[in-house]
Design a protein around this motif. Structure first.
Motif, short mmCIF file in Angstrom:
data_model
loop_
_atom_site.label_atom_id
_atom_site.label_comp_id
_atom_site.label_asym_id
_atom_site.label_seq_id
_atom_site.Cartn_x
_atom_site.Cartn_y
_atom_site.Cartn_z
N ASN A 60 0.98 -1.16 0.18
CA ASN A 60 -0.23 0.04 0.05
C ASN A 60 0.91 1.18 0.04
O ASN A 60 0.26 2.36 0.19
CB ASN A 60 -0.68 0.07 1.09
CG ASN A 60 -0.16 0.42 2.47
OD1 ASN A 60 0.85 -0.45 2.69
ND2 ASN A 60 -0.71 1.09 3.38
N ALA A 120 -14.67 7.70 -5.81
CA ALA A 120 -14.15 7.72 -4.57
C ALA A 120 -13.79 9.05 -4.17
O ALA A 120 -13.22 9.84 -4.81
CB ALA A 120 -13.34 6.84 -4.02
N ASP A 156 -6.88 9.66 5.09
CA ASP A 156 -6.95 8.51 3.98
C ASP A 156 -5.49 8.00 3.39
O ASP A 156 -5.40 6.98 2.84
CB ASP A 156 -7.89 8.68 2.87
CG ASP A 156 -9.47 8.62 3.59
OD1 ASP A 156 -9.55 8.24 4.61
OD2 ASP A 156 -10.10 9.24 2.83
N LYS A 159 -6.73 4.81 3.48
CA LYS A 159 -8.31 4.31 3.27
C LYS A 159 -8.40 2.85 3.13
O LYS A 159 -7.75 2.24 2.30
CB LYS A 159 -8.83 5.21 2.26
CG LYS A 159 -10.27 4.95 1.97
CD LYS A 159 -10.79 6.05 1.10
CE LYS A 159 -12.15 5.82 0.87
NZ LYS A 159 -12.78 7.32 0.57
N PRO A 160 -9.34 2.26 3.96
CA PRO A 160 -9.45 0.57 3.53
C PRO A 160 -9.48 0.24 2.20
O PRO A 160 -8.82 -0.60 1.81
CB PRO A 160 -10.59 0.54 4.52
CG PRO A 160 -10.58 1.38 5.54
CD PRO A 160 -10.23 2.78 4.90
N LEU A 161 -10.32 0.72 1.55
CA LEU A 161 -10.53 0.23 -0.03
C LEU A 161 -9.01 0.24 -0.65
O LEU A 161 -8.62 -0.72 -1.21
CB LEU A 161 -11.50 1.09 -0.86
CG LEU A 161 -11.61 0.51 -2.29
CD1 LEU A 161 -12.18 -0.71 -2.39
CD2 LEU A 161 -12.50 1.82 -2.96
N LEU A 162 -8.38 1.19 -0.56
CA LEU A 162 -6.95 1.60 -1.09
C LEU A 162 -6.07 0.59 -0.57
O LEU A 162 -5.33 -0.14 -1.21
CB LEU A 162 -6.49 2.94 -1.15
CG LEU A 162 -7.41 4.05 -1.78
CD1 LEU A 162 -6.97 5.38 -1.70
CD2 LEU A 162 -7.61 3.84 -3.25
N LYS A 163 -6.05 0.67 0.80
CA LYS A 163 -4.87 -0.24 1.43
C LYS A 163 -5.07 -1.60 1.32
O LYS A 163 -3.98 -2.22 0.89
CB LYS A 163 -5.14 0.15 2.89
CG LYS A 163 -4.19 -0.67 3.65
CD LYS A 163 -4.43 -0.18 5.16
CE LYS A 163 -3.51 -0.77 6.27
NZ LYS A 163 -3.33 -0.25 7.45
N TYR A 164 -6.09 -2.32 1.13
CA TYR A 164 -6.43 -3.71 1.09
C TYR A 164 -6.34 -4.08 -0.43
O TYR A 164 -6.27 -5.26 -0.57
CB TYR A 164 -7.70 -4.10 1.90
CG TYR A 164 -7.49 -3.83 3.46
CD1 TYR A 164 -6.41 -4.38 4.06
CD2 TYR A 164 -8.17 -2.80 4.30
CE1 TYR A 164 -6.12 -4.05 5.50
CE2 TYR A 164 -8.28 -2.56 5.27
CZ TYR A 164 -6.94 -3.19 5.95
OH TYR A 164 -6.80 -3.06 7.33
N LEU A 165 -6.70 -3.19 -1.25
CA LEU A 165 -6.68 -3.78 -2.76
C LEU A 165 -5.44 -3.10 -3.46
O LEU A 165 -5.05 -3.73 -4.61
CB LEU A 165 -7.84 -2.99 -3.43
CG LEU A 165 -9.10 -3.63 -3.04
CD1 LEU A 165 -10.29 -3.10 -3.93
CD2 LEU A 165 -9.28 -5.21 -3.04
N SER A 166 -4.46 -2.44 -2.78
CA SER A 166 -3.25 -2.14 -3.25
C SER A 166 -2.62 -3.11 -4.24
O SER A 166 -1.90 -3.21 -5.06
CB SER A 166 -2.43 -1.32 -2.40
OG SER A 166 -2.91 0.03 -2.26
#
Length: 183
Positions: free
Chosen positions: A4, A67, A91, A119-126
């Protein structure tokens, strides 16, 4: 480098002088007006004594992603008119530096961001989407380059009529409703 974490670089060659570009790039509260494709709202929340600079609460778009990002920005180092460094938290967390170098009638404007997406979406999908997020960064920077050149034309205009004839800077790909929240 963590999945991330991002190191993002961009260089623009802009016709102008370093002083006028430094003034534009260090006036954060004007970003939503001249770079609306990325910056939706910015609020000056005052001086942060520990950092030695002003803090700004930002709400920015996710570029062409549907987003928004909420983050704070603090000026931490300024060398007028050559360089300004900022610290980001929210974020995204990290540091960015604008560096301005004159090259004849042009200025090389270099941006380096070293960020972690929090930001959770960015962090976990990076780990999967990093190439897409980087392409999005380059898209945002292209809009910024267009917008910066329009801002320079606006500032150099000699009449209201000349200003009215300029196109508006590219806007956001979507318009979310929430406002900046100061931290």
């Amino acid at each position: 480098m963590k999945s991330n974490q991002y190191e993002m670089r961009k260089t623009w060659k802009v016709k102008g002088n370093r002083d006028e570009l430094f003034e534009i790039l260090t006036n954060a509260v004007d970003y939503p007006r001249w770079w609306p494709s990325l910056f939706l709202d910015i609020e000056d929340t005052g001086v942060v004594k520990e950092a030695g600079g002003n803090m700004y609460a930002l709400r920015s778009t996710g570029g062409w992603f549907p987003a928004t990002l909420q983050w704070n920005l603090v000026n931490v180092n300024e060398s007028t008119p050559y360089r300004v460094s900022v610290r980001a938290c929210g974020d995204v967390t990290g540091r960015g530096t604008w560096k301005l170098t004159e090259d004849g009638e042009y200025v090389n404007v270099e941006l380096l961001w070293i960020l972690e997406a929090d930001k959770p979406l960015l962090k976990y999908l990076s780990f999967i989407l990093k190439p897409v997020f980087m392409a999005n960064f380059h898209w945002c920077m292209k809009r910024g380059y267009e917008s910066l050149n329009l801002e320079l034309q606006r500032r150099r205009a000699t009449s209201h009529e000349e200003i009215r004839q300029l196109p508006s800077p590219p806007g956001p790909t979507f318009q979310p409703k929430e406002k900046v929240k100061s931290s």
